[in-house]
Design a protein around this motif. Structure first.
Motif, short mmCIF file in Angstrom:
data_model
loop_
_atom_site.label_atom_id
_atom_site.label_comp_id
_atom_site.label_asym_id
_atom_site.label_seq_id
_atom_site.Cartn_x
_atom_site.Cartn_y
_atom_site.Cartn_z
N GLU A 81 0.86 -1.19 0.00
CA GLU A 81 0.00 0.00 0.00
C GLU A 81 0.90 1.24 0.00
OE1 GLU A 81 -3.22 -0.20 -0.26
OE2 GLU A 81 -3.46 -2.34 0.16
N PRO A 82 0.37 2.37 -0.50
CA PRO A 82 1.16 3.61 -0.51
C PRO A 82 1.66 4.02 0.88
CG PRO A 82 -0.76 3.85 -1.91
CD PRO A 82 -0.92 2.53 -1.19
N VAL A 83 0.97 3.60 1.95
CA VAL A 83 1.39 3.96 3.31
C VAL A 83 2.59 3.14 3.79
CG1 VAL A 83 -0.90 4.74 4.00
CG2 VAL A 83 -0.24 2.36 4.41
N ASP A 84 2.89 2.03 3.12
CA ASP A 84 4.02 1.19 3.51
C ASP A 84 5.33 1.86 3.12
OD1 ASP A 84 2.33 -0.93 4.41
OD2 ASP A 84 2.12 -1.64 2.35
N ARG A 85 6.25 1.95 4.07
CA ARG A 85 7.55 2.55 3.78
C ARG A 85 8.55 1.53 3.27
NH1 ARG A 85 9.18 5.00 9.16
NH2 ARG A 85 8.26 3.03 9.75
#
Length: 176
Positions: A81-85
């Motif tokens: 997901e875009p929130v995963d770094r």
């Protein structure tokens, strides 16, 4: 660092255990070089996913999920997901979401233990696989993505478990 750059870094440094894994590693890197969105479900050709087999070494067991869509026993995991770094963070997030277990930690120094390329209804998944350690006394909770969650002995996986899950469980035992 972006999620994509983290994946490139992780895969570039990863010491593949055999020729097959090294070919997959190089294919993943080629994919990421060609696709700016190659980490996300939005990339229709293929995308990198993250998974983790959850282990309880004291009991000698792994937690598998009976996936609601695929209807097979699998390790936890799914789309980044875009929130995963980081890819590792994505694997842990998926493991927590699908198992309900908090306090999971990655083994092998947080490095992947395997790679698996497989076809799904949405695209080809380029899966980066980890091993997650369940804290003592943890209790699992079935999510909406699962029909069931069960602990299985390392050497007593359910009938019909595919080769990629069996190979991942073998690698998990080796890491332990």
């Amino acid at each position: 660092m972006s999620l994509r750059l983290d994946a490139v870094d992780v895969l570039s440094k990863w010491d593949a255990p055999d020729d097959r894994a090294d070919r997959l590693r190089r294919a993943y890197l080629t994919h990421l070089a060609a696709h700016e969105d190659g980490m996300l479900k939005a990339c229709p050709e293929a995308h990198v996913t993250a998974s983790a087999v959850i282990v309880d070494p004291a009991r000698g067991q792994v937690l598998l999920t009976l996936h609601a869509k695929v209807r097979k026993w699998l390790q936890t995991g799914g789309h980044c997901e875009p929130v995963d770094r980081t890819v590792a963070e994505a694997a842990l997030r998926e493991a927590r979401e699908e198992s309900g277990i908090t306090g999971l930690t990655l083994l092998a120094g947080g490095a992947p233990v395997g790679l698996d390329r497989h076809h799904t209804p949405c695209a080809v998944h380029l899966d980066v696989q980890y091993v997650a350690l369940a804290p003592p006394g943890s209790t699992e909770l079935i999510s909406e993505e699962s029909l069931d969650l069960q602990w299985f002995a390392f050497d007593a996986l359910p009938t019909g478990t595919d080769d990629s899950v069996r190979a991942l469980v073998t690698r998990a035992r080796e890491v332990l």
